[in-house]
Design an enzyme around this catalytic site. Sequence first.
Site, PDB file in Angstrom:
ATOM      1  NE  ARG A  38      -4.231  -1.516   0.060  1.00 26.55           N
ATOM      2  CZ  ARG A  38      -4.367  -2.568  -0.715  1.00 26.55           C
ATOM      3  NH1 ARG A  38      -3.367  -2.916  -1.529  1.00 26.55           N
ATOM      4  NH2 ARG A  38      -5.466  -3.292  -0.704  1.00 26.55           N
ATOM      5  CG  HIS A  65      -2.278  -0.498  -6.877  1.00 26.18           C
ATOM      6  ND1 HIS A  65      -2.885   0.186  -5.850  1.00 26.18           N
ATOM      7  CD2 HIS A  65      -2.240  -1.798  -6.463  1.00 26.18           C
ATOM      8  CE1 HIS A  65      -3.213  -0.648  -4.878  1.00 26.18           C
ATOM      9  NE2 HIS A  65      -2.822  -1.868  -5.231  1.00 26.18           N
ATOM     10  CD  GLU A  85      -2.410   3.487  -5.753  1.00 26.50           C
ATOM     11  OE1 GLU A  85      -3.436   2.852  -6.110  1.00 26.50           O
ATOM     12  OE2 GLU A  85      -1.366   2.941  -5.395  1.00 26.50           O
TER      13      GLU A  85
END
Length: 385
Positions: free
Chosen positions: A207, A253, A236
Amino acid sequence: MNIVVDENIPLGKDAFSTLGNVSVLPGRQISSSYLQEASALIVRSVTSVNKKLLAGTPVKFVGTATAGIDHIDQEYLNNQQIGFADAAGSNANSVAEYVLTALAIIAQRFQISLKGKTLGIVGVGRIGRLVANHAKVLGMEVILNDPPLARKSQDQCYRPLEEALQADFVTLHVPLINEGVDKTVHLIGEKKLAAMSSSSILFNTCRGEVIDNHALLLALKNQQIQGAVLDVWEGEPSIHWDLAHTATIATPHIAGYSFDGKIKGTSMIYSAACDYFGIAPTWKFTEDAPPLSHPGNAINAHGHNLEHLLVQLAPRLYDLQGDDTRMRSLLVLPMPQRPTRFDQLRRQYPKRREFYAFPLLLQDADPGVLSDLDQLGFSIHQFEK
Protein backbone atom coordinates in the site's frame (compact mmCIF):
# COMPACT_ATOMS: atom_id res chain seq x y z
CA MET A 1 -31.10 -11.23 -6.95
CA ASN A 2 -29.32 -8.04 -8.08
CA ILE A 3 -25.53 -7.87 -7.85
CA VAL A 4 -23.19 -4.90 -8.38
CA VAL A 5 -19.74 -5.85 -9.65
CA ASP A 6 -16.61 -3.72 -10.19
CA GLU A 7 -15.90 -3.61 -13.93
CA ASN A 8 -12.22 -4.38 -13.24
CA ILE A 9 -13.00 -7.90 -11.99
CA PRO A 10 -12.25 -10.22 -14.91
CA LEU A 11 -15.16 -12.45 -15.90
CA GLY A 12 -17.08 -10.98 -12.97
CA LYS A 13 -20.23 -10.55 -15.03
CA ASP A 14 -19.95 -14.08 -16.44
CA ALA A 15 -19.52 -15.62 -13.01
CA PHE A 16 -22.09 -13.66 -11.00
CA SER A 17 -24.72 -13.71 -13.74
CA THR A 18 -25.24 -17.33 -12.72
CA LEU A 19 -26.54 -15.98 -9.39
CA GLY A 20 -28.68 -13.07 -10.56
CA ASN A 21 -28.84 -9.81 -12.48
CA VAL A 22 -25.44 -8.10 -12.65
CA SER A 23 -24.68 -4.38 -12.96
CA VAL A 24 -21.07 -3.62 -13.84
CA LEU A 25 -19.64 -0.27 -12.70
CA PRO A 26 -16.27 1.48 -12.36
CA GLY A 27 -15.07 0.86 -8.81
CA ARG A 28 -14.61 4.52 -7.93
CA GLN A 29 -18.15 5.32 -9.09
CA ILE A 30 -19.96 2.76 -6.93
CA SER A 31 -22.17 4.71 -4.54
CA SER A 32 -25.18 4.06 -2.34
CA SER A 33 -27.57 5.11 -5.10
CA TYR A 34 -26.46 2.12 -7.21
CA LEU A 35 -27.09 -0.31 -4.35
CA GLN A 36 -30.74 0.42 -3.56
CA GLU A 37 -31.87 -2.90 -5.04
CA ALA A 38 -28.65 -4.90 -4.67
CA SER A 39 -28.29 -8.00 -2.54
CA ALA A 40 -24.55 -8.39 -3.17
CA LEU A 41 -21.62 -6.10 -3.85
CA ILE A 42 -18.36 -7.33 -5.40
CA VAL A 43 -15.46 -4.85 -5.35
CA ARG A 44 -11.73 -4.31 -5.62
CA SER A 45 -9.52 -2.05 -3.53
CA VAL A 46 -10.64 1.32 -4.99
CA THR A 47 -14.11 1.09 -3.42
CA SER A 48 -14.41 2.01 0.25
CA VAL A 49 -17.06 -0.24 1.76
CA ASN A 50 -18.45 1.29 4.95
CA LYS A 51 -21.59 2.69 6.59
CA LYS A 52 -21.71 5.63 4.19
CA LEU A 53 -21.90 3.27 1.22
CA LEU A 54 -24.16 0.55 2.63
CA ALA A 55 -26.54 2.21 5.11
CA GLY A 56 -30.11 2.04 3.85
CA THR A 57 -29.33 -0.56 1.18
CA PRO A 58 -30.44 -4.22 1.07
CA VAL A 59 -26.88 -5.50 0.55
CA LYS A 60 -26.46 -8.80 2.40
CA PHE A 61 -23.06 -9.91 1.09
CA VAL A 62 -19.83 -8.08 0.23
CA GLY A 63 -16.90 -9.69 -1.53
CA THR A 64 -13.57 -8.12 -2.41
CA ALA A 65 -11.53 -9.84 -5.11
CA THR A 66 -8.34 -8.64 -3.41
CA ALA A 67 -5.99 -9.85 -0.71
CA GLY A 68 -5.86 -6.46 1.04
CA ILE A 69 -8.95 -5.49 3.03
CA ASP A 70 -8.09 -2.03 4.41
CA HIS A 71 -10.88 -0.58 2.20
CA ILE A 72 -13.48 -2.69 4.05
CA ASP A 73 -15.07 -1.66 7.35
CA GLN A 74 -15.36 -5.18 8.72
CA GLU A 75 -16.70 -4.01 12.07
CA TYR A 76 -19.65 -2.36 10.33
CA LEU A 77 -20.31 -5.47 8.25
CA ASN A 78 -20.22 -7.66 11.37
CA ASN A 79 -22.57 -5.34 13.27
CA GLN A 80 -25.03 -5.36 10.38
CA GLN A 81 -24.67 -9.14 9.89
CA ILE A 82 -23.56 -8.64 6.31
CA GLY A 83 -21.62 -11.57 4.89
CA PHE A 84 -18.06 -10.91 3.79
CA ALA A 85 -15.31 -12.70 1.90
CA ASP A 86 -11.91 -11.70 0.56
CA ALA A 87 -9.48 -13.30 -1.87
CA ALA A 88 -6.48 -13.62 0.42
CA GLY A 89 -3.61 -15.31 -1.38
CA SER A 90 -5.08 -14.97 -4.87
CA ASN A 91 -2.44 -12.50 -6.05
CA ALA A 92 0.50 -13.77 -3.99
CA ASN A 93 2.27 -15.46 -6.88
CA SER A 94 1.67 -12.47 -9.15
CA VAL A 95 3.27 -10.04 -6.71
CA ALA A 96 6.17 -12.41 -6.00
CA GLU A 97 6.84 -12.67 -9.75
CA TYR A 98 6.75 -8.87 -9.99
CA VAL A 99 9.44 -8.64 -7.30
CA LEU A 100 11.49 -11.42 -8.90
CA THR A 101 11.35 -9.78 -12.33
CA ALA A 102 12.27 -6.39 -10.86
CA LEU A 103 15.30 -7.98 -9.18
CA ALA A 104 16.33 -9.50 -12.52
CA ILE A 105 15.98 -6.14 -14.30
CA ILE A 106 17.98 -4.34 -11.61
CA ALA A 107 20.72 -6.99 -11.67
CA GLN A 108 21.09 -6.47 -15.40
CA ARG A 109 20.74 -2.68 -15.31
CA PHE A 110 23.31 -2.18 -12.56
CA GLN A 111 25.51 -5.11 -13.58
CA ILE A 112 25.39 -6.74 -10.17
CA SER A 113 24.96 -10.30 -8.97
CA LEU A 114 22.04 -11.12 -6.70
CA LYS A 115 23.83 -14.10 -5.17
CA GLY A 116 25.13 -13.20 -1.73
CA LYS A 117 23.09 -9.97 -1.54
CA THR A 118 20.75 -9.39 1.39
CA LEU A 119 16.99 -8.95 1.07
CA GLY A 120 15.01 -7.43 3.92
CA ILE A 121 11.40 -8.65 3.83
CA VAL A 122 9.01 -6.54 5.90
CA GLY A 123 5.81 -8.54 6.32
CA VAL A 124 6.05 -12.33 6.04
CA GLY A 125 2.56 -13.39 5.02
CA ARG A 126 1.74 -15.34 1.87
CA ILE A 127 3.60 -12.94 -0.43
CA GLY A 128 6.52 -12.36 1.90
CA ARG A 129 7.08 -16.10 2.28
CA LEU A 130 7.04 -16.63 -1.48
CA VAL A 131 9.52 -13.81 -2.00
CA ALA A 132 11.75 -15.25 0.72
CA ASN A 133 11.70 -18.68 -0.92
CA HIS A 134 12.61 -17.20 -4.30
CA ALA A 135 15.44 -15.17 -2.80
CA LYS A 136 16.91 -18.22 -1.08
CA VAL A 137 16.87 -20.16 -4.35
CA LEU A 138 18.86 -17.29 -5.88
CA GLY A 139 21.44 -17.52 -3.10
CA MET A 140 20.36 -14.30 -1.38
CA GLU A 141 20.36 -13.90 2.39
CA VAL A 142 16.93 -12.98 3.71
CA ILE A 143 16.22 -10.88 6.78
CA LEU A 144 12.64 -11.34 7.93
CA ASN A 145 10.67 -8.71 9.85
CA ASP A 146 7.12 -9.30 11.06
CA PRO A 147 6.36 -8.12 14.63
CA PRO A 148 2.96 -9.88 14.94
CA LEU A 149 4.47 -13.20 13.82
CA ALA A 150 7.49 -12.64 16.05
CA ARG A 151 5.25 -12.16 19.10
CA LYS A 152 3.09 -15.14 18.21
CA SER A 153 5.86 -17.62 17.42
CA GLN A 154 8.75 -16.29 19.54
CA ASP A 155 10.90 -17.42 16.60
CA GLN A 156 14.29 -15.70 16.44
CA CYS A 157 14.17 -15.82 12.62
CA TYR A 158 12.17 -12.58 12.80
CA ARG A 159 14.50 -9.63 13.17
CA PRO A 160 13.96 -5.97 14.15
CA LEU A 161 12.91 -3.58 11.39
CA GLU A 162 16.15 -1.65 11.76
CA GLU A 163 18.09 -4.79 10.85
CA ALA A 164 15.93 -5.54 7.80
CA LEU A 165 16.39 -1.98 6.57
CA GLN A 166 20.17 -2.51 6.41
CA ALA A 167 19.76 -5.00 3.57
CA ASP A 168 20.85 -4.42 -0.03
CA PHE A 169 17.20 -4.69 -1.07
CA VAL A 170 14.16 -4.05 1.12
CA THR A 171 10.67 -5.16 0.07
CA LEU A 172 7.43 -4.28 1.87
CA HIS A 173 4.51 -6.73 2.13
CA VAL A 174 2.45 -5.47 5.08
CA PRO A 175 -1.26 -4.66 5.40
CA LEU A 176 -2.26 -1.03 5.88
CA ILE A 177 -2.93 -0.51 9.61
CA ASN A 178 -3.89 2.97 10.75
CA GLU A 179 -3.19 2.76 14.47
CA GLY A 180 -1.96 0.58 17.31
CA VAL A 181 1.30 -1.16 18.09
CA ASP A 182 1.50 -2.59 14.55
CA LYS A 183 0.62 0.65 12.74
CA THR A 184 2.01 0.63 9.21
CA VAL A 185 0.91 4.03 7.91
CA HIS A 186 4.22 5.83 7.16
CA LEU A 187 6.08 2.86 8.59
CA ILE A 188 8.93 4.02 6.37
CA GLY A 189 9.49 7.72 6.89
CA GLU A 190 12.35 10.18 7.10
CA LYS A 191 14.13 8.50 10.02
CA LYS A 192 13.84 4.96 8.66
CA LEU A 193 15.04 6.08 5.22
CA ALA A 194 18.03 7.83 6.81
CA ALA A 195 18.93 4.56 8.55
CA MET A 196 19.08 2.61 5.28
CA SER A 197 22.23 1.95 3.29
CA SER A 198 23.03 4.43 0.53
CA SER A 199 23.26 1.49 -1.90
CA SER A 200 19.88 0.01 -0.90
CA ILE A 201 16.87 -0.28 -3.20
CA LEU A 202 13.39 -0.12 -1.64
CA PHE A 203 10.41 -2.04 -3.09
CA ASN A 204 6.77 -1.29 -2.28
CA THR A 205 4.00 -3.49 -3.66
CA CYS A 206 1.58 -3.42 -0.69
CA ARG A 207 0.00 0.00 0.00
CA GLY A 208 1.32 3.44 -0.93
CA GLU A 209 0.69 4.93 2.51
CA VAL A 210 3.18 2.53 4.11
CA ILE A 211 5.89 4.90 2.85
CA ASP A 212 5.96 8.66 3.39
CA ASN A 213 6.17 9.44 -0.33
CA HIS A 214 7.49 12.99 0.17
CA ALA A 215 10.27 11.73 2.45
CA LEU A 216 11.13 9.01 -0.07
CA LEU A 217 11.47 11.54 -2.88
CA LEU A 218 13.88 13.59 -0.79
CA ALA A 219 15.86 10.47 0.13
CA LEU A 220 16.21 9.54 -3.53
CA LYS A 221 17.18 13.04 -4.60
CA ASN A 222 19.72 13.28 -1.76
CA GLN A 223 21.07 9.81 -2.64
CA GLN A 224 20.33 8.48 0.84
CA ILE A 225 19.23 5.30 -0.94
CA GLN A 226 20.08 4.13 -4.43
CA GLY A 227 16.64 3.50 -5.83
CA ALA A 228 13.01 2.54 -5.41
CA VAL A 229 10.69 0.08 -7.17
CA LEU A 230 7.19 1.41 -6.61
CA ASP A 231 3.88 -0.10 -7.64
CA VAL A 232 1.70 1.64 -5.03
CA TRP A 233 1.40 5.30 -4.12
CA GLU A 234 -0.08 7.64 -1.58
CA GLY A 235 -3.27 9.32 -2.78
CA GLU A 236 -3.99 7.09 -5.78
CA PRO A 237 -4.89 8.03 -8.45
CA SER A 238 -3.62 11.56 -7.70
CA ILE A 239 -0.13 10.40 -6.84
CA HIS A 240 3.21 12.12 -6.22
CA TRP A 241 4.24 12.51 -9.85
CA ASP A 242 7.77 13.71 -9.08
CA LEU A 243 8.31 10.48 -7.17
CA ALA A 244 7.07 8.46 -10.16
CA HIS A 245 9.60 10.28 -12.32
CA THR A 246 12.44 9.60 -9.87
CA ALA A 247 11.70 5.94 -9.08
CA THR A 248 13.90 3.22 -10.55
CA ILE A 249 10.81 1.32 -11.67
CA ALA A 250 7.32 2.84 -11.47
CA THR A 251 4.06 1.01 -12.17
CA PRO A 252 0.34 1.82 -11.62
CA HIS A 253 -0.65 -0.58 -8.81
CA ILE A 254 -0.60 -3.69 -10.99
CA ALA A 255 1.88 -6.01 -9.25
CA GLY A 256 -0.96 -8.36 -8.33
CA TYR A 257 -2.70 -7.98 -11.69
CA SER A 258 -1.73 -11.22 -13.39
CA PHE A 259 -4.65 -12.73 -15.27
CA ASP A 260 -4.22 -15.95 -13.29
CA GLY A 261 -4.30 -14.13 -9.95
CA LYS A 262 -7.36 -12.08 -10.85
CA ILE A 263 -9.26 -15.12 -12.11
CA LYS A 264 -8.37 -16.90 -8.88
CA GLY A 265 -9.77 -13.92 -6.98
CA THR A 266 -13.00 -13.99 -9.00
CA SER A 267 -13.36 -17.73 -8.37
CA MET A 268 -12.78 -17.39 -4.63
CA ILE A 269 -15.38 -14.65 -4.19
CA TYR A 270 -17.87 -16.43 -6.46
CA SER A 271 -17.57 -19.60 -4.37
CA ALA A 272 -17.98 -17.61 -1.16
CA ALA A 273 -21.10 -15.89 -2.51
CA CYS A 274 -22.58 -19.25 -3.54
CA ASP A 275 -21.95 -20.59 -0.03
CA TYR A 276 -23.50 -17.54 1.60
CA PHE A 277 -26.68 -17.60 -0.47
CA GLY A 278 -26.93 -21.39 -0.48
CA ILE A 279 -26.70 -21.67 -4.26
CA ALA A 280 -24.87 -24.50 -6.01
CA PRO A 281 -22.00 -23.02 -8.09
CA THR A 282 -22.33 -23.55 -11.84
CA TRP A 283 -19.55 -21.31 -13.17
CA LYS A 284 -15.97 -22.49 -13.45
CA PHE A 285 -13.22 -20.91 -15.53
CA THR A 286 -11.16 -23.18 -17.74
CA GLU A 287 -8.55 -22.24 -20.31
CA ASP A 288 -6.38 -24.42 -22.48
CA ALA A 289 -2.70 -24.31 -21.58
CA PRO A 290 -0.35 -22.72 -24.16
CA PRO A 291 1.49 -25.28 -26.31
CA LEU A 292 5.03 -26.28 -25.47
CA SER A 293 7.67 -24.22 -27.26
CA HIS A 294 8.92 -25.72 -30.50
CA PRO A 295 12.40 -27.31 -30.25
CA GLY A 296 13.59 -24.76 -32.77
CA ASN A 297 12.87 -22.06 -30.19
CA ALA A 298 14.73 -23.80 -27.37
CA ILE A 299 16.97 -21.55 -25.26
CA ASN A 300 20.58 -22.66 -25.17
CA ALA A 301 21.39 -22.87 -21.46
CA HIS A 302 24.80 -24.52 -21.80
CA GLY A 303 27.19 -23.08 -19.23
CA HIS A 304 24.65 -20.55 -17.93
CA ASN A 305 23.99 -20.27 -14.21
CA LEU A 306 20.62 -19.67 -12.57
CA GLU A 307 20.93 -15.91 -12.35
CA HIS A 308 21.94 -15.53 -15.99
CA LEU A 309 18.87 -17.50 -17.07
CA LEU A 310 16.62 -15.57 -14.68
CA VAL A 311 17.73 -12.30 -16.28
CA GLN A 312 16.78 -13.74 -19.68
CA LEU A 313 13.56 -15.51 -18.77
CA ALA A 314 11.73 -13.30 -16.26
CA PRO A 315 11.52 -10.13 -18.43
CA ARG A 316 10.74 -12.34 -21.43
CA LEU A 317 7.66 -13.79 -19.72
CA TYR A 318 6.58 -10.63 -17.89
CA ASP A 319 7.12 -7.27 -19.59
CA LEU A 320 7.60 -5.26 -16.41
CA GLN A 321 9.59 -2.64 -18.29
CA GLY A 322 6.53 -2.15 -20.51
CA ASP A 323 4.47 -1.45 -17.40
CA ASP A 324 7.08 1.10 -16.34
CA THR A 325 7.05 2.74 -19.78
CA ARG A 326 3.26 3.06 -19.77
CA MET A 327 3.37 4.58 -16.29
CA ARG A 328 5.97 7.15 -17.34
CA SER A 329 3.86 8.10 -20.35
CA LEU A 330 1.52 9.78 -17.85
CA LEU A 331 4.23 12.26 -16.93
CA VAL A 332 3.95 14.09 -20.27
CA LEU A 333 0.19 14.61 -19.87
CA PRO A 334 -1.33 17.76 -18.37
CA MET A 335 -1.62 17.31 -14.61
CA PRO A 336 -5.47 17.18 -14.52
CA GLN A 337 -5.50 14.24 -16.98
CA ARG A 338 -3.05 12.05 -15.10
CA PRO A 339 -5.33 10.55 -12.38
CA THR A 340 -7.91 9.43 -14.95
CA ARG A 341 -5.23 7.91 -17.12
CA PHE A 342 -3.69 6.16 -14.07
CA ASP A 343 -6.99 4.37 -13.52
CA GLN A 344 -7.25 3.60 -17.23
CA LEU A 345 -3.88 1.86 -17.14
CA ARG A 346 -5.26 -0.44 -14.47
CA ARG A 347 -8.62 -0.94 -16.16
CA GLN A 348 -7.06 -1.63 -19.58
CA TYR A 349 -4.14 -3.66 -18.26
CA PRO A 350 -2.78 -6.19 -20.80
CA LYS A 351 -3.43 -9.86 -20.18
CA ARG A 352 -0.43 -11.00 -18.17
CA ARG A 353 0.05 -14.68 -17.44
CA GLU A 354 2.14 -16.09 -14.60
CA PHE A 355 5.36 -17.93 -15.37
CA TYR A 356 3.89 -21.43 -15.09
CA ALA A 357 1.56 -20.74 -18.03
CA PHE A 358 4.46 -20.64 -20.51
CA PRO A 359 6.12 -24.03 -21.01
CA LEU A 360 9.70 -23.31 -22.13
CA LEU A 361 12.40 -25.49 -23.59
CA LEU A 362 15.98 -25.22 -22.38
CA GLN A 363 18.78 -26.91 -24.23
CA ASP A 364 21.71 -28.43 -22.30
CA ALA A 365 20.69 -26.95 -18.94
CA ASP A 366 22.35 -28.12 -15.75
CA PRO A 367 19.93 -30.36 -13.78
CA GLY A 368 20.45 -28.27 -10.66
CA VAL A 369 19.55 -25.10 -12.56
CA LEU A 370 16.42 -26.77 -13.91
CA SER A 371 15.39 -27.68 -10.37
CA ASP A 372 15.98 -24.09 -9.19
CA LEU A 373 13.96 -22.64 -12.07
CA ASP A 374 11.13 -24.99 -11.17
CA GLN A 375 11.20 -23.68 -7.60
CA LEU A 376 10.97 -20.13 -8.97
CA GLY A 377 7.74 -21.04 -10.74
CA PHE A 378 8.97 -21.48 -14.31
CA SER A 379 7.58 -24.32 -16.41
CA ILE A 380 10.84 -25.64 -17.87
CA HIS A 381 11.50 -28.70 -20.01
CA GLN A 382 14.95 -30.00 -20.88
CA PHE A 383 15.74 -30.42 -24.55
CA GLU A 384 18.78 -32.18 -25.87
CA LYS A 385 19.88 -32.43 -29.47
